[in-house]
Motif scaffolding. Structure first.
Motif, PDB file in Angstrom:
ATOM      1  N   THR A  40      38.067  77.181  28.250  1.00 49.19           N
ATOM      2  CA  THR A  40      38.147  78.634  28.470  1.00 49.19           C
ATOM      3  C   THR A  40      37.097  79.430  27.710  1.00 49.19           C
ATOM      4  O   THR A  40      36.907  80.616  28.000  1.00 49.19           O
ATOM      5  CB  THR A  40      39.531  79.154  28.040  1.00 49.19           C
ATOM      6  OG1 THR A  40      39.693  78.929  26.624  1.00 49.19           O
ATOM      7  CG2 THR A  40      40.651  78.463  28.796  1.00 49.19           C
ATOM      8  N   ASN A  60      41.939  81.355  34.070  1.00 50.69           N
ATOM      9  CA  ASN A  60      41.479  82.744  34.136  1.00 50.69           C
ATOM     10  C   ASN A  60      42.630  83.738  34.090  1.00 50.69           C
ATOM     11  O   ASN A  60      42.414  84.940  34.202  1.00 50.69           O
ATOM     12  CB  ASN A  60      40.661  82.976  35.411  1.00 50.69           C
ATOM     13  CG  ASN A  60      39.325  82.270  35.374  1.00 50.69           C
ATOM     14  OD1 ASN A  60      38.780  82.001  34.306  1.00 50.69           O
ATOM     15  ND2 ASN A  60      38.794  81.938  36.551  1.00 50.69           N
ATOM     16  N   SER A  99      41.864  74.457  37.984  1.00 46.82           N
ATOM     17  CA  SER A  99      40.997  75.345  38.754  1.00 46.82           C
ATOM     18  C   SER A  99      41.709  75.817  40.020  1.00 46.82           C
ATOM     19  O   SER A  99      42.756  75.290  40.402  1.00 46.82           O
ATOM     20  CB  SER A  99      39.689  74.628  39.113  1.00 46.82           C
ATOM     21  OG  SER A  99      39.945  73.560  40.013  1.00 46.82           O
ATOM     22  N   ALA A 100      41.133  76.816  40.677  1.00 53.97           N
ATOM     23  CA  ALA A 100      41.782  77.404  41.863  1.00 53.97           C
ATOM     24  C   ALA A 100      42.053  76.365  42.941  1.00 53.97           C
ATOM     25  O   ALA A 100      43.019  76.477  43.702  1.00 53.97           O
ATOM     26  CB  ALA A 100      40.908  78.533  42.411  1.00 53.97           C
ATOM     27  N   SER A 101      41.204  75.341  43.030  1.00 52.33           N
ATOM     28  CA  SER A 101      41.393  74.287  44.029  1.00 52.33           C
ATOM     29  C   SER A 101      42.017  73.035  43.441  1.00 52.33           C
ATOM     30  O   SER A 101      42.041  71.983  44.079  1.00 52.33           O
ATOM     31  CB  SER A 101      40.040  73.926  44.660  1.00 52.33           C
ATOM     32  OG  SER A 101      39.121  73.497  43.661  1.00 52.33           O
ATOM     33  N   PRO A 147      47.520  74.564  40.599  1.00 50.80           N
ATOM     34  CA  PRO A 147      47.667  75.758  41.443  1.00 50.80           C
ATOM     35  C   PRO A 147      48.078  75.432  42.875  1.00 50.80           C
ATOM     36  O   PRO A 147      48.780  76.222  43.522  1.00 50.80           O
ATOM     37  CB  PRO A 147      46.270  76.394  41.396  1.00 50.80           C
ATOM     38  CG  PRO A 147      45.682  75.903  40.121  1.00 50.80           C
ATOM     39  CD  PRO A 147      46.191  74.502  39.983  1.00 50.80           C
ATOM     40  N   GLY A 164      46.795  80.551  41.284  1.00 46.02           N
ATOM     41  CA  GLY A 164      45.331  80.613  41.229  1.00 46.02           C
ATOM     42  C   GLY A 164      44.810  79.781  40.065  1.00 46.02           C
ATOM     43  O   GLY A 164      45.432  78.808  39.630  1.00 46.02           O
ATOM     44  N   ASN A 165      43.657  80.144  39.556  1.00 49.20           N
ATOM     45  CA  ASN A 165      43.059  79.438  38.422  1.00 49.20           C
ATOM     46  C   ASN A 165      43.807  79.820  37.144  1.00 49.20           C
ATOM     47  O   ASN A 165      43.689  80.927  36.648  1.00 49.20           O
ATOM     48  CB  ASN A 165      41.578  79.796  38.306  1.00 49.20           C
ATOM     49  CG  ASN A 165      40.861  78.932  37.278  1.00 49.20           C
ATOM     50  OD1 ASN A 165      41.467  78.384  36.368  1.00 49.20           O
ATOM     51  ND2 ASN A 165      39.554  78.799  37.440  1.00 49.20           N
ATOM     52  N   TRP A 166      44.547  78.890  36.602  1.00 48.62           N
ATOM     53  CA  TRP A 166      45.346  79.176  35.413  1.00 48.62           C
ATOM     54  C   TRP A 166      44.487  79.567  34.219  1.00 48.62           C
ATOM     55  O   TRP A 166      44.907  80.369  33.388  1.00 48.62           O
ATOM     56  CB  TRP A 166      46.190  77.950  35.050  1.00 48.62           C
ATOM     57  CG  TRP A 166      47.406  77.775  35.905  1.00 48.62           C
ATOM     58  CD1 TRP A 166      47.545  78.100  37.222  1.00 48.62           C
ATOM     59  CD2 TRP A 166      48.663  77.219  35.498  1.00 48.62           C
ATOM     60  NE1 TRP A 166      48.794  77.779  37.675  1.00 48.62           N
ATOM     61  CE2 TRP A 166      49.509  77.235  36.636  1.00 48.62           C
ATOM     62  CE3 TRP A 166      49.146  76.691  34.307  1.00 48.62           C
ATOM     63  CZ2 TRP A 166      50.809  76.755  36.585  1.00 48.62           C
ATOM     64  CZ3 TRP A 166      50.434  76.205  34.265  1.00 48.62           C
ATOM     65  CH2 TRP A 166      51.264  76.241  35.382  1.00 48.62           C
ATOM     66  N   THR A 218      40.259  71.034  33.254  1.00 47.20           N
ATOM     67  CA  THR A 218      39.637  72.224  33.844  1.00 47.20           C
ATOM     68  C   THR A 218      39.671  72.139  35.356  1.00 47.20           C
ATOM     69  O   THR A 218      39.948  73.123  36.054  1.00 47.20           O
ATOM     70  CB  THR A 218      38.187  72.380  33.342  1.00 47.20           C
ATOM     71  OG1 THR A 218      38.187  72.565  31.929  1.00 47.20           O
ATOM     72  CG2 THR A 218      37.513  73.583  33.997  1.00 47.20           C
ATOM     73  N   GLU A 219      39.394  70.948  35.869  1.00 46.53           N
ATOM     74  CA  GLU A 219      39.465  70.744  37.315  1.00 46.53           C
ATOM     75  C   GLU A 219      40.901  70.814  37.821  1.00 46.53           C
ATOM     76  O   GLU A 219      41.174  71.365  38.890  1.00 46.53           O
ATOM     77  CB  GLU A 219      38.842  69.399  37.684  1.00 46.53           C
ATOM     78  CG  GLU A 219      37.343  69.324  37.479  1.00 46.53           C
ATOM     79  CD  GLU A 219      36.614  70.367  38.322  1.00 46.53           C
ATOM     80  OE1 GLU A 219      36.991  70.544  39.510  1.00 46.53           O
ATOM     81  OE2 GLU A 219      35.688  70.997  37.800  1.00 46.53           O
TER      82      GLU A 219
END
Length: 305
Positions: A250, A165, A149-151, A155, A161-163, A145-146
Motif C-alpha cells: 500500500t 485502496n 486487487s480489483a480483479s 474482491p 473492489g480493490n481492498w 497485492t494481486e
C-alpha cells in the motif's frame, strides 16, 4: 602421629580446593573464549548502532557531514509528542497488532493441537502449514497485492473492489496477508511444545474421567506455558515492527491509513532526510516494545515477584 595425620588431611583439603579453583578458572577462560567473539560482534553491530542512534536523536543530524550536526537536546522528542503524523502511525500500528496477534497465536495453537492428533497425512499437513513461511516478505506482498486487487480472488468472491485502496479494508487486508504468512513459525514452535508434553499426564486424566476441555485447561496450556509466552511476545514485537507488507502492498496509503510506525520512521529518515528526528522515533518505539514485552511476560508468566 595424630598431629601429622591432621596436617596430612589439611594439606589434602587445600589441594582439593586448589584443584577446584583451577578447574573453575579454566571453565571461566573457556567460557570467555567462546563469548568474546560474540560480544565483539554484538558491540559493533548492535550496541554500537544503538548508542549512535541515541546520540543522533539529540541532534539535528547532518548525514552528509555529521561533524556539522547541531545539538538540540530533547527537541526532537518534544516535536514528536506533538506530531499528529507520529500518533496516527502509532495508532495504525496498534490497530494492526490487534488484528494480527490474536489470530496468529490462537490459530497456530489450534493448528498445532490438530496436527498433533493421530490423523493420516500429518507430514503433509505440516508441510502445507509451514510452506508460506519460507517465502520472503516481497513475494508475500506481491502475491497478496494481486489477491486483493480489483480483479483478484477476494474482491471477486467477497466484493468491495480493490481492498488495498479502501480506507476501511486496507489494514484488514494487510492483516490477512500477515496472518497467512506468520502462522507457520508459531505453528512449528507450538507443535514441538505439544509433542514434549508427557502422554502419561493425559492417560492419568482420562482414568479420572477428565473431559477434553479440562485436559486442555489443566494439562496442555500449563505444560506449554513458556513456549506460549515466547510466541505471544515474539508475535507482538514482530507485528509492532511491521514494515514490508505496507511498504510493498500500500505504500502507507490510502491517505496514510496503513502508515505504520516503522514505515513512518523510514519515510522520515530517507525521504524527509530528518535522521535525528527518525532516531528519536526509533527510540520511542524501542521503549514501547520493552515496556509492553515486560508487561506481557509479567502477566502471562504468573511471576509477580
Amino acid at each position: 602421629m595424630a598431629h601429622s595425620t591432621q596436617q596430612s588431611d589439611s594439606s589434602g583439603d587445600d589441594s582439593g580446593l586448589r584443584d577446584r579453583s583451577d578447574s573453575s578458572v579454566s571453565e571461566l577462560v573457556a567460557g570467555l573464549s567462546f563469548a568474546v567473539p560474540y560480544l565483539i560482534i554484538a558491540g559493533l553491530f548492535l550496541f554500537g548502532p544503538l548508542l549512535l542512534a541515541l546520540y543522533m536523536s539529540f541532534h539535528d543530524w547532518n548525514a552528509l557531514d555529521p561533524g556539522q550536526s547541531q545539538f538540540i537536546g530533547l527537541e526532537n522528542y518534544r516535536i514528536l509528542l506533538g506530531d499528529p503524523d507520529f500518533w496516527n502511525a502509532l495508532w495504525n500500528t496498534v490497530y494492526f497488532v490487534i488484528l494480527t496477534v490474536p489470530p496468529i497465536v490462537i490459530g497456530s495453537l489450534l493448528l498445532a493441537l490438530g496436527v498433533n492428533r493421530d490423523v493420516k497425512g500429518k507430514w503433509l499437513l505440516r508441510t502445507i502449514f509451514f510452506s508460506p513461511y519460507v517465502l520472503t516478505v516481497a513475494v508475500v506482498g506481491l502475491l497478496w497485492t494481486e489477491v486483493f486487487s480489483a480483479s483478484g480472488l477476494i474482491p471477486y468472491y467477497v466484493g468491495g473492489g480493490n481492498w488495498l485502496n479502501d480506507h476501511t479494508l486496507a489494514m484488514p487486508a494487510l492483516a490477512i496477508a500477515t496472518v497467512w504468512w506468520q502462522l507457520a513459525f508459531n505453528f512449528i514452535i507450538l507443535l514441538a511444545a505439544r509433542q514434549n508434553v508427557p502422554d502419561r499426564l493425559y492417560e492419568a486424566a482420562k482414568l479420572d474421567g477428565a473431559s477434553t476441555w479440562r485436559m486442555m485447561r489443566d494439562i496442555t496450556i500449563p505444560q506449554m506455558q513458556n513456549p506460549l509466552i515466547f510466541v505471544v511476545i515474539v508475535t507482538f514485537v514482530g507485528s509492532f515492527q511491521v514494515f514490508g507488507q505496507p511498504f510493498i502492498m500500500t505504500d502507507g496509503g490510502p491517505s496514510f491509513e496503513t502508515t505504520t510506525i516503522v514505515l513512518y520512521l523510514y519515510d522520515t529518515a530517507f525521504t524527509g532526510r530528518e535522521f535525528g528526528y527518525a532516531a528519536a522515533v526509533g527510540y520511542v518505539l524501542f521503549m514501547i516494545l520493552i515496556a509492553v514485552s515486560a508487561t506481557s511476560y509479567y502477566f502471562l508468566s504468573g511471576d509477580k515477584r
